[in-house]
Design an enzyme around this catalytic site. Structure first.
Site, mmCIF file in Angstrom:
data_model
loop_
_atom_site.group_PDB
_atom_site.id
_atom_site.type_symbol
_atom_site.label_atom_id
_atom_site.label_comp_id
_atom_site.label_asym_id
_atom_site.label_seq_id
_atom_site.Cartn_x
_atom_site.Cartn_y
_atom_site.Cartn_z
ATOM 1 N N ASP A 13 -0.723 -2.383 -11.111
ATOM 2 C CA ASP A 13 -1.936 -3.033 -10.563
ATOM 3 C C ASP A 13 -1.833 -3.375 -9.082
ATOM 4 O OD1 ASP A 13 -3.733 -2.965 -12.620
ATOM 5 O OD2 ASP A 13 -3.071 -4.852 -13.504
ATOM 6 N N ILE A 14 -0.919 -2.742 -8.373
ATOM 7 C CA ILE A 14 -0.719 -3.069 -6.958
ATOM 8 C C ILE A 14 -1.634 -2.222 -6.069
ATOM 9 C CG2 ILE A 14 1.127 -1.438 -6.309
ATOM 10 C CD1 ILE A 14 1.266 -5.241 -5.777
ATOM 11 N N THR A 17 -3.227 3.695 -7.738
ATOM 12 C CA THR A 17 -4.308 4.644 -8.004
ATOM 13 C C THR A 17 -5.308 4.663 -6.855
ATOM 14 O OG1 THR A 17 -4.068 4.289 -10.371
ATOM 15 C CG2 THR A 17 -6.135 5.259 -9.631
ATOM 16 N N TYR A 18 -5.690 3.480 -6.385
ATOM 17 C CA TYR A 18 -6.663 3.397 -5.292
ATOM 18 C C TYR A 18 -6.110 4.072 -4.035
ATOM 19 C CZ TYR A 18 -10.505 1.622 -2.523
ATOM 20 O OH TYR A 18 -11.612 1.549 -1.709
ATOM 21 N N LYS A 38 -0.686 13.239 -12.768
ATOM 22 C CA LYS A 38 0.035 12.080 -13.295
ATOM 23 C C LYS A 38 0.620 12.474 -14.642
ATOM 24 C CE LYS A 38 -0.230 7.104 -14.141
ATOM 25 N NZ LYS A 38 -0.644 5.821 -13.570
ATOM 26 N N GLY A 113 2.910 7.679 -10.012
ATOM 27 C CA GLY A 113 3.821 7.211 -11.043
ATOM 28 C C GLY A 113 3.165 6.179 -11.949
ATOM 29 N N SER A 114 3.798 5.929 -13.086
ATOM 30 C CA SER A 114 3.338 4.877 -13.997
ATOM 31 C C SER A 114 4.121 3.605 -13.659
ATOM 32 C CB SER A 114 3.637 5.275 -15.445
ATOM 33 O OG SER A 114 3.204 6.607 -15.688
ATOM 34 N N GLY A 115 3.442 2.475 -13.592
ATOM 35 C CA GLY A 115 4.124 1.200 -13.328
ATOM 36 C C GLY A 115 4.869 1.205 -12.002
ATOM 37 N N ASN A 176 -1.291 -2.332 0.905
ATOM 38 C CA ASN A 176 -2.647 -2.426 0.363
ATOM 39 C C ASN A 176 -3.165 -3.865 0.474
ATOM 40 O OD1 ASN A 176 -4.977 -1.501 -0.930
ATOM 41 N ND2 ASN A 176 -4.162 -1.966 -2.957
HETATM 42 N N1 LIG Z 1 -7.824 -1.398 -1.329
HETATM 43 C C1 LIG Z 1 -8.550 -1.581 -2.441
HETATM 44 N N2 LIG Z 1 -9.918 -1.693 -2.344
HETATM 45 C C2 LIG Z 1 -10.669 -1.881 -3.454
HETATM 46 N N3 LIG Z 1 -10.175 -1.944 -4.720
HETATM 47 C C3 LIG Z 1 -8.834 -1.841 -4.874
HETATM 48 C C4 LIG Z 1 -7.966 -1.648 -3.755
HETATM 49 N N4 LIG Z 1 -6.702 -1.584 -4.223
HETATM 50 C C5 LIG Z 1 -6.779 -1.730 -5.558
HETATM 51 N N5 LIG Z 1 -8.060 -1.882 -5.958
HETATM 52 C C6 LIG Z 1 -8.534 -2.099 -7.345
HETATM 53 O O1 LIG Z 1 -7.617 -2.994 -7.995
HETATM 54 C C7 LIG Z 1 -7.349 -2.584 -9.307
HETATM 55 C C8 LIG Z 1 -5.847 -2.251 -9.474
HETATM 56 O O2 LIG Z 1 -5.513 -1.179 -8.599
HETATM 57 P P1 LIG Z 1 -4.901 0.207 -9.109
HETATM 58 O O3 LIG Z 1 -5.043 1.166 -7.992
HETATM 59 O O4 LIG Z 1 -5.511 0.616 -10.416
HETATM 60 O O5 LIG Z 1 -3.383 -0.226 -9.330
HETATM 61 P P2 LIG Z 1 -2.147 0.580 -9.992
HETATM 62 O O6 LIG Z 1 -2.497 2.034 -9.994
HETATM 63 O O7 LIG Z 1 -0.967 0.253 -9.123
HETATM 64 O O8 LIG Z 1 -1.978 0.003 -11.375
HETATM 65 C C9 LIG Z 1 -8.255 -1.398 -9.573
HETATM 66 O O9 LIG Z 1 -9.456 -1.856 -10.140
HETATM 67 C C10 LIG Z 1 -8.491 -0.829 -8.180
HETATM 68 O O10 LIG Z 1 -9.683 -0.085 -8.063
HETATM 69 MG MG LIG Z 2 -2.599 3.436 -11.523
#
Ligand SMILES: Nc1ncnc2c1ncn2[C@@H]1O[C@H](COP(=O)(O)OP(=O)(O)O)[C@@H](O)[C@H]1O
Ligand SMILES: [Mg+2]
Length: 222
Positions: A13-14, A17-18, A38, A113-115, A176
């Site tokens: 959740d860091i 993915t975004y 992935k 990656g996962s996690g 981020n």
């Molecule tokens: N820079 C950003 N701007 C807008 N939303 C973001 C941003 N970074 C993360 N998020 C949102 O926060 C949540 C967690 O991010 P995510 O990318 O899914 O984390 P991870 O892949 O590391 O588990 C998601 O809903 C994602 O869309």
């Molecule tokens: Mg992710």
């Protein structure tokens, strides 16, 4: 075969993915034919609702679902535990084949990656795989996604030193949720000094592109 990079993070959740979606989008908008892969996603009912579906839409890849992802688990737990609950554990050959298909199709493949980097992927009587094994199988350099704010120095340094100990090459750090200010600027300096890694980008909430030279980003892929 295309080149690749592996995206890990200091936590789940860091923003892996975004940031991955932004990276692929930034490259594609600059004319690079960039794709996504992935190995295993947990906590989603369908590919469309998963990380893979998000990146596919956000970055405008337009790829078919089976090319993006090899394993989908419904339970929102680490893949090794999800596979114990649901069956179909990760097989090495499936990951190698999934990666090879993506790298045959795209000159630049970003693998999420996962996690975090210590994530267990499979842990049963037949095999034990950790995420770092997958990165080794594919010989990929990595980028570390981390939060820009308080606590990030410790998280990034621990991840960077673990990866160094495991002989996983890291190209840099992507921060981020960047807000700026004295502390976050200092986080950049301290991370660079303590890890020897460059902070390659600072990503704000809702950014639509990475503020970095696309040619430099493309040069990170191996
Ligand atoms: N820079 C950003 N701007 C807008 N939303 C973001 C941003 N970074 C993360 N998020 C949102 O926060 C949540 C967690 O991010 P995510 O990318 O899914 O984390 P991870 O892949 O590391 O588990 C998601 O809903 C994602 O869309
Ligand atoms: Mg992710």
């Amino acid at each position: 075969m295309g080149k690749g990079i592996f995206i890990t993070g200091t936590d789940t959740d860091i923003g892996k993915t975004y940031v991955t979606a932004l990276l692929v989008k930034t490259l594609r908008e600059a004319g690079y034919d960039a794709g996504y892969y992935k190995a295993a996603i947990s906590g989603a009912d369908s590919v469309a609702e998963s990380d893979a579906g998000f990146v596919n839409r956000f970055a405008g890849i337009g790829e078919s679902e089976d090319m993006l992802l090899s394993y989908l688990y419904k339970h929102a737990v680490s893949p090794h535990l999800a596979a114990r609950m649901e069956g179909h554990p990760v097989e090495k050959e499936v990951i190698l084949a999934g990666w090879a298909r993506a790298a045959a199709r795209y000159p630049y493949v970003t693998m999420e990656g996962s996690g975090g980097i210590c994530c267990p992927i499979r842990h049963d009587e037949k095999a034990v795989y950790y995420l770092e094994d997958i990165v080794h199988w594919l010989h990929l350099p990595s980028l570390i996604v981390a939060d820009a704010g308080l606590g990030t120095i410790n998280h990034v340094v621990l991840t960077a030193f673990y990866m160094k100990a495991r002989e996983l090459p890291v190209k840099g750090v992507l921060l981020n949720n960047w807000k700026g200010g004295v502390m976050e600027e200092d986080n950049v300096k301290m991370i660079e000094e303590m890890t020897g890694l460059p902070v390659l980008a600072k990503i704000r909430r809702g950014d639509a592109v990475i503020d970095a030279d696309p040619a430099l980003l493309a040069s990170l892929y191996e």
